[in-house]
Design an enzyme around this catalytic site. Structure first.
Site, mmCIF file in Angstrom:
data_model
loop_
_atom_site.group_PDB
_atom_site.id
_atom_site.type_symbol
_atom_site.label_atom_id
_atom_site.label_comp_id
_atom_site.label_asym_id
_atom_site.label_seq_id
_atom_site.Cartn_x
_atom_site.Cartn_y
_atom_site.Cartn_z
ATOM 1 N N ARG A 175 0.817 -1.357 -0.146
ATOM 2 C CA ARG A 175 0.142 0.129 -0.021
ATOM 3 C C ARG A 175 0.902 1.056 -0.091
ATOM 4 O O ARG A 175 0.487 2.373 0.725
ATOM 5 C CB ARG A 175 -1.022 0.092 1.337
ATOM 6 C CG ARG A 175 -2.145 -1.302 1.399
ATOM 7 C CD ARG A 175 -2.881 -1.363 0.022
ATOM 8 N NE ARG A 175 -3.459 -2.373 0.266
ATOM 9 C CZ ARG A 175 -2.984 -3.637 -0.410
ATOM 10 N NH1 ARG A 175 -1.909 -3.472 -1.193
ATOM 11 N NH2 ARG A 175 -3.494 -4.511 -0.354
ATOM 12 N N SER A 223 -9.923 -0.362 4.030
ATOM 13 C CA SER A 223 -9.299 -0.762 5.357
ATOM 14 C C SER A 223 -8.949 0.535 5.887
ATOM 15 O O SER A 223 -8.042 1.443 5.449
ATOM 16 C CB SER A 223 -7.928 -1.489 4.927
ATOM 17 O OG SER A 223 -8.439 -2.980 4.340
ATOM 18 N N GLU A 293 -3.688 3.213 6.899
ATOM 19 C CA GLU A 293 -3.860 2.767 5.507
ATOM 20 C C GLU A 293 -4.485 3.886 4.568
ATOM 21 O O GLU A 293 -3.810 4.573 3.675
ATOM 22 C CB GLU A 293 -4.453 1.483 4.966
ATOM 23 C CG GLU A 293 -4.430 1.298 3.491
ATOM 24 C CD GLU A 293 -4.697 -0.235 3.105
ATOM 25 O OE1 GLU A 293 -4.453 -1.093 3.879
ATOM 26 O OE2 GLU A 293 -5.442 -0.218 2.013
HETATM 27 C C1 FAD Z 1 -15.503 -0.497 -0.260
HETATM 28 C C2 FAD Z 1 -13.941 -0.347 -0.366
HETATM 29 C C3 FAD Z 1 -13.131 -1.368 -0.557
HETATM 30 C C4 FAD Z 1 -11.672 -1.160 -0.637
HETATM 31 N N1 FAD Z 1 -11.135 -2.094 -0.942
HETATM 32 C C5 FAD Z 1 -9.686 -2.149 -1.215
HETATM 33 C C6 FAD Z 1 -8.807 -3.323 -1.451
HETATM 34 O O1 FAD Z 1 -9.144 -4.276 -1.615
HETATM 35 N N2 FAD Z 1 -7.298 -3.023 -1.527
HETATM 36 C C7 FAD Z 1 -6.991 -1.904 -1.676
HETATM 37 O O2 FAD Z 1 -5.703 -1.634 -1.852
HETATM 38 N N3 FAD Z 1 -7.717 -0.700 -1.464
HETATM 39 C C8 FAD Z 1 -8.931 -0.740 -0.970
HETATM 40 N N4 FAD Z 1 -9.801 0.319 -1.052
HETATM 41 C C9 FAD Z 1 -9.213 1.597 -0.778
HETATM 42 C C10 FAD Z 1 -9.010 2.461 -2.227
HETATM 43 O O3 FAD Z 1 -10.137 2.186 -2.971
HETATM 44 C C11 FAD Z 1 -7.747 2.236 -2.890
HETATM 45 O O4 FAD Z 1 -6.616 2.751 -2.110
HETATM 46 C C12 FAD Z 1 -7.706 3.070 -4.143
HETATM 47 O O5 FAD Z 1 -6.512 2.874 -4.829
HETATM 48 C C13 FAD Z 1 -7.622 4.634 -4.023
HETATM 49 O O6 FAD Z 1 -7.852 5.205 -5.237
HETATM 50 P P1 FAD Z 1 -8.781 6.459 -5.421
HETATM 51 O O7 FAD Z 1 -8.664 7.217 -6.915
HETATM 52 O O8 FAD Z 1 -10.097 6.659 -4.669
HETATM 53 O O9 FAD Z 1 -7.660 7.315 -4.897
HETATM 54 P P2 FAD Z 1 -8.029 8.642 -3.694
HETATM 55 O O10 FAD Z 1 -8.627 8.173 -2.422
HETATM 56 O O11 FAD Z 1 -8.776 9.858 -4.394
HETATM 57 O O12 FAD Z 1 -6.393 8.947 -3.259
HETATM 58 C C14 FAD Z 1 -5.522 8.096 -2.458
HETATM 59 C C15 FAD Z 1 -4.109 8.684 -2.740
HETATM 60 O O13 FAD Z 1 -3.734 8.768 -4.165
HETATM 61 C C16 FAD Z 1 -3.619 10.123 -4.659
HETATM 62 N N5 FAD Z 1 -4.013 10.073 -6.044
HETATM 63 C C17 FAD Z 1 -5.212 9.793 -6.316
HETATM 64 N N6 FAD Z 1 -5.188 10.037 -7.792
HETATM 65 C C18 FAD Z 1 -3.938 10.692 -8.156
HETATM 66 C C19 FAD Z 1 -3.290 11.216 -9.230
HETATM 67 N N7 FAD Z 1 -3.980 11.203 -10.541
HETATM 68 N N8 FAD Z 1 -2.051 11.462 -9.269
HETATM 69 C C20 FAD Z 1 -1.225 11.721 -8.189
HETATM 70 N N9 FAD Z 1 -1.854 11.326 -7.056
HETATM 71 C C21 FAD Z 1 -3.137 10.725 -6.917
HETATM 72 C C22 FAD Z 1 -4.083 11.104 -3.598
HETATM 73 O O14 FAD Z 1 -3.462 12.256 -3.524
HETATM 74 C C23 FAD Z 1 -3.931 10.336 -2.310
HETATM 75 O O15 FAD Z 1 -2.915 10.171 -1.756
HETATM 76 C C24 FAD Z 1 -11.166 0.182 -0.735
HETATM 77 C C25 FAD Z 1 -11.924 1.127 -0.658
HETATM 78 C C26 FAD Z 1 -13.577 1.063 -0.483
HETATM 79 C C27 FAD Z 1 -14.201 2.319 -0.108
#
Ligand code: FAD
Length: 300
Positions: A175, A223, A293
């Site tokens: 992560r 998480s 996380e």
């Molecule tokens: C129901 C649920 C289940 C989940 N299950 C998992 C799982 O199984 N495994 C897992 O790893 N995660 C899981 N997650 C967490 C999450 O979905 C992941 O961490 C995902 O990768 C975050 O992506 P996001 O686009 O929502 O990023 P955001 O939450 O918007 O941002 C996360 C980080 O990435 C950065 N970021 C985002 N986009 C960019 C970009 N284009 N350029 C630079 N920085 C950027 C942000 O600044 C921040 O630091 C889950 C979440 C939920 C709600």
């Protein structure tokens, strides 16, 4: 309106001022961004980044907000989200696929499955974008995005130009990646060819398993804490007697103890109070430190 915000609004009229960020996170929590803007193409991105540099304003890029706790005071400076041109998927020769940073992961996995491409099925239930998944090295016990990456396209805020980062320069850990702090525009992933019906079946099985084990229909960010080496944090929290424990409108999910749910208009401070209660209780009863996380951004 302050001078810097007027300049951004003049150049990018779609920019919104004092925009509540709760609507851009799956927690539905968070105060306002001074300036929030969605960028539809490389030209708008370049405009924003040049202005931000000139005006000395920080830019926070977000994806789907599915791993973000925005604090109640909101975010100073600019919050940006990629859309439009960055939402494309392109099937290259062989088994390689190019994806824009704004593509949603479940949509990507399904599109690949339909083309008979596999290797990314364990990611199907991750609700975020490809950009967020790369930064976080998102994944499950069955596989992470990192090992699939051939190259990443990123924007360098200093030189104000896009660069390619090849796999050998990338570091993906649990992560975490060395993409944090960069602007991720997209990537090329290496998949494998397989039988379409089998791939679809696996995709559905992963989705089904999640429905049974995670509170995916509530407001949460997945998480809350990372698993300590060799341990499952959900079991530790449950063992410490905290399943269902609440602070204000935030509670430890009764279904999965590593999820915190916003069940009744929680504030970010409710969530953070609950986080520190969980950390203290697990430390006192089991002697273990829990590392977050989810990402916490903004001001109290
Ligand atoms: C129901 C649920 C289940 C989940 N299950 C998992 C799982 O199984 N495994 C897992 O790893 N995660 C899981 N997650 C967490 C999450 O979905 C992941 O961490 C995902 O990768 C975050 O992506 P996001 O686009 O929502 O990023 P955001 O939450 O918007 O941002 C996360 C980080 O990435 C950065 N970021 C985002 N986009 C960019 C970009 N284009 N350029 C630079 N920085 C950027 C942000 O600044 C921040 O630091 C889950 C979440 C939920 C709600």
């Amino acid at each position: 309106m302050s001078d810097w915000r007027k300049k951004i609004k003049d150049a990018l009229p779609a920019a919104k001022l004092d925009e509540p960020l709760a609507r851009y996170t799956t927690f539905r929590i968070g105060g306002p961004a001074d300036c929030f803007v969605e960028l539809k193409d490389a030209k708008e991105l370049a405009t924003l980044m040049r202005l931000a540099k000139d005006l000395k304003q920080p830019v926070l890029f977000i994806g789907f907000g599915s791993n973000l706790l925005v604090r109640d005071g909101g975010v100073r400076g600019i919050v940006a989200r990629l859309r439009g041109e960055f939402e494309g998927i392109e099937f290259l020769d062989g088994e390689r696929v190019r994806a824009g940073a704004a593509v949603r992961v479940p949509q990507f996995v399904t599109a690949c499955a339909e083309m008979g491409l596999c290797g990314d099925e364990p990611l199907v239930g991750i609700p975020g974008t490809i950009g967020g998944a790369l930064v976080m090295n998102a994944g499950t016990r069955e596989g992470e995005i990192g090992p699939l990456v051939v190259e990443v396209e990123a924007f360098d805020p200093e030189s104000l130009s896009a660069t390619k980062i090849m796999a050998k320069e990338l570091e993906f850990q649990y992560r975490r990646s060395n993409l944090e702090g960069r602007v991720v525009l997209g990537c090329v992933l290496q998949l494998k060819r397989g039988d379409k019906v089998d791939i679809m079946k696996r995709v559905q099985e992963y989705q089904q398993k999640r429905l049974q084990t995670q509170p995916i229909h509530t407001y949460n960010v997945g998480s809350t804490f990372k698993n300590p080496p060799g341990k499952f944090v959900a079991q530790l929290i449950e063992k410490a007697g905290l399943k269902g424990k609440s602070v204000g409108g935030a509670r430890v999910s009764p279904l999965h103890a590593n999820f915190i749910e916003n069940f009744a208009k929680a504030s970010a401070s409710d969530v953070l109070e609950l986080v520190s209660l969980v950390q203290k209780t697990v430390k006192n009863s089991l002697g273990l430190d829990l590392e977050l996380e989810m990402k916490v951004v903004g001001e109290p």
